[in-house]
Design a protein around this motif. Sequence first.
Motif, short mmCIF file in Angstrom:
data_model
loop_
_atom_site.label_atom_id
_atom_site.label_comp_id
_atom_site.label_asym_id
_atom_site.label_seq_id
_atom_site.Cartn_x
_atom_site.Cartn_y
_atom_site.Cartn_z
N PHE A 137 -13.16 2.45 0.53
CA PHE A 137 -13.82 2.45 -0.78
C PHE A 137 -14.16 3.87 -1.21
O PHE A 137 -14.66 4.67 -0.42
CB PHE A 137 -15.09 1.61 -0.67
CG PHE A 137 -15.99 1.69 -1.85
CD1 PHE A 137 -17.14 2.48 -1.81
CD2 PHE A 137 -15.72 0.98 -2.99
CE1 PHE A 137 -17.99 2.56 -2.89
CE2 PHE A 137 -16.57 1.04 -4.09
CZ PHE A 137 -17.71 1.83 -4.03
N GLN A 195 -6.04 4.94 0.67
CA GLN A 195 -5.42 4.55 1.94
C GLN A 195 -4.69 5.75 2.52
O GLN A 195 -3.72 6.24 1.93
CB GLN A 195 -4.44 3.39 1.74
CG GLN A 195 -3.83 2.89 3.03
CD GLN A 195 -2.82 1.78 2.80
OE1 GLN A 195 -2.20 1.69 1.75
NE2 GLN A 195 -2.65 0.92 3.80
N LEU A 202 -2.54 7.32 -0.62
CA LEU A 202 -2.20 6.28 -1.57
C LEU A 202 -3.51 5.76 -2.18
O LEU A 202 -4.44 5.44 -1.45
CB LEU A 202 -1.46 5.16 -0.86
CG LEU A 202 -0.80 4.04 -1.66
CD1 LEU A 202 0.18 4.60 -2.67
CD2 LEU A 202 -0.10 3.07 -0.72
N PHE A 258 -5.63 -5.94 -7.35
CA PHE A 258 -5.30 -4.54 -7.08
C PHE A 258 -4.06 -4.11 -7.86
O PHE A 258 -3.14 -4.91 -8.08
CB PHE A 258 -5.03 -4.35 -5.58
CG PHE A 258 -6.27 -4.42 -4.74
CD1 PHE A 258 -6.80 -5.64 -4.34
CD2 PHE A 258 -6.92 -3.25 -4.36
CE1 PHE A 258 -7.95 -5.70 -3.57
CE2 PHE A 258 -8.07 -3.31 -3.59
CZ PHE A 258 -8.58 -4.53 -3.19
N PHE A 308 -12.96 -0.67 -9.36
CA PHE A 308 -13.05 -0.04 -8.04
C PHE A 308 -11.85 0.90 -7.83
O PHE A 308 -10.76 0.64 -8.33
CB PHE A 308 -13.01 -1.09 -6.93
CG PHE A 308 -14.08 -2.14 -7.03
CD1 PHE A 308 -13.92 -3.23 -7.88
CD2 PHE A 308 -15.23 -2.07 -6.26
CE1 PHE A 308 -14.90 -4.22 -7.98
CE2 PHE A 308 -16.20 -3.04 -6.34
CZ PHE A 308 -16.03 -4.11 -7.21
N PHE A 318 -5.54 3.12 -4.82
CA PHE A 318 -5.48 1.82 -5.47
C PHE A 318 -6.67 1.63 -6.39
O PHE A 318 -7.81 1.87 -6.00
CB PHE A 318 -5.49 0.69 -4.44
CG PHE A 318 -4.25 0.58 -3.61
CD1 PHE A 318 -4.19 1.16 -2.36
CD2 PHE A 318 -3.15 -0.13 -4.08
CE1 PHE A 318 -3.04 1.06 -1.59
CE2 PHE A 318 -2.00 -0.23 -3.32
CZ PHE A 318 -1.95 0.37 -2.07
N TYR A 345 -9.92 2.62 -4.37
CA TYR A 345 -9.81 2.69 -2.92
C TYR A 345 -8.74 3.72 -2.58
O TYR A 345 -7.80 3.95 -3.35
CB TYR A 345 -9.37 1.34 -2.34
CG TYR A 345 -10.45 0.28 -2.35
CD1 TYR A 345 -10.70 -0.47 -3.48
CD2 TYR A 345 -11.21 0.04 -1.21
CE1 TYR A 345 -11.68 -1.44 -3.49
CE2 TYR A 345 -12.19 -0.95 -1.20
CZ TYR A 345 -12.41 -1.67 -2.34
OH TYR A 345 -13.38 -2.64 -2.35
N ASN A 385 -1.31 4.86 7.98
CA ASN A 385 -1.65 4.05 9.15
C ASN A 385 -3.14 3.66 9.20
O ASN A 385 -3.69 3.44 10.28
CB ASN A 385 -1.27 4.76 10.45
CG ASN A 385 0.22 5.07 10.49
OD1 ASN A 385 1.04 4.20 10.22
ND2 ASN A 385 0.55 6.31 10.80
N ARG A 386 -3.75 3.59 8.04
CA ARG A 386 -5.17 3.21 7.98
C ARG A 386 -5.36 2.09 6.95
O ARG A 386 -4.50 1.83 6.10
CB ARG A 386 -6.02 4.41 7.58
CG ARG A 386 -5.87 5.62 8.48
CD ARG A 386 -6.61 5.44 9.79
NE ARG A 386 -8.04 5.38 9.60
CZ ARG A 386 -8.82 6.44 9.53
NH1 ARG A 386 -8.31 7.66 9.62
NH2 ARG A 386 -10.12 6.31 9.39
N GLY A 387 -6.51 1.44 7.03
CA GLY A 387 -6.87 0.46 6.02
C GLY A 387 -7.38 1.14 4.76
O GLY A 387 -7.46 2.36 4.69
N LEU A 388 -7.70 0.34 3.76
CA LEU A 388 -8.21 0.88 2.52
C LEU A 388 -9.68 1.26 2.67
O LEU A 388 -10.46 0.50 3.25
CB LEU A 388 -8.07 -0.14 1.38
CG LEU A 388 -6.71 -0.20 0.70
CD1 LEU A 388 -5.66 -0.79 1.60
CD2 LEU A 388 -6.81 -1.00 -0.60
N LYS A 394 -0.65 -1.51 -8.04
CA LYS A 394 0.42 -1.32 -7.07
C LYS A 394 0.28 -0.03 -6.29
O LYS A 394 1.03 0.21 -5.34
CB LYS A 394 1.77 -1.39 -7.76
CG LYS A 394 2.04 -2.77 -8.35
CD LYS A 394 3.41 -2.87 -9.00
CE LYS A 394 3.63 -4.29 -9.51
NZ LYS A 394 4.97 -4.45 -10.13
N GLY A 395 -0.66 0.79 -6.67
CA GLY A 395 -0.91 2.02 -5.92
C GLY A 395 -0.21 3.23 -6.51
O GLY A 395 0.87 3.12 -7.10
#
Lengths: 113, 115
Positions: free
Chosen positions: B46, B38, B88, B105, B34, B90, B36, B41-44, B107-108
């Motif tokens: 898809f 980010q 960012l 996951f 997968f 992931f 993702y 100030n937001r969630g991850l 580390k980005g």
Amino acid sequence: DADVTQTPRNRITKTGKRIMLECSQTKGHDRMYWYRQDPGLGLRLIYYSFDVKDINKGEISDGYSVSRQAQAKFSLSLESAIPNQTALYFCATSDPLSAYEQYFGPGTRLTVT
Amino acid sequence: AQSVAQPEDQVNVAEGNPLTVKCTYSVSGNPYLFWYVQYPNRGLQFLLKYITGDNLVKGSYGFEAEFNKSQTSFHLKKPSALVSDSALYFCAVRDTGAGSYQLTFGKGTKLSVIP
């Protein structure tokens, strides 16, 4: 409305205080997760739950506890907060029918002073 | 145990140029992979996933990723970067061979697209 919601979005608390972070979802998924995100460390799994009666520790569960009140609600508690628990916390859900792809909430930024 | 590595903490690319964000993985069985994204100030969110089939997977916002089993890689690509792609990223893996139902996951990688 968002499918996965988290409250509060931001919280500042003092060392030693008990704090609860809440997560609700409308996706109808059985599986729910709590992660913390720290710069340079990515996402680390704290706890996960496959249904109301099934709760499991993740990679970094020490200092945390959880409660699955219903299929839609999964809460994370810090019994006695400490400064190194300062982080961004995410709740997520997943669906076996989509290969366990995860859906994330917006996150809670927690600061422990 | 399943693991994933993103070897670059940051990738800088000029707007309009192609971009690549690297990911390698380790599993005992077959991987589900997968990506993702980010935003601040937001969630991850898809982007795309590889389960089986065609090694080239197309996802949201013009992104694609190529699954390479021999190199155990799943690099994210886009032919022409936009400033709005700065975020960012992931990579995540699930090891179906180990009976795992969790994602691990990386580390980005911070992507910066320069105007």
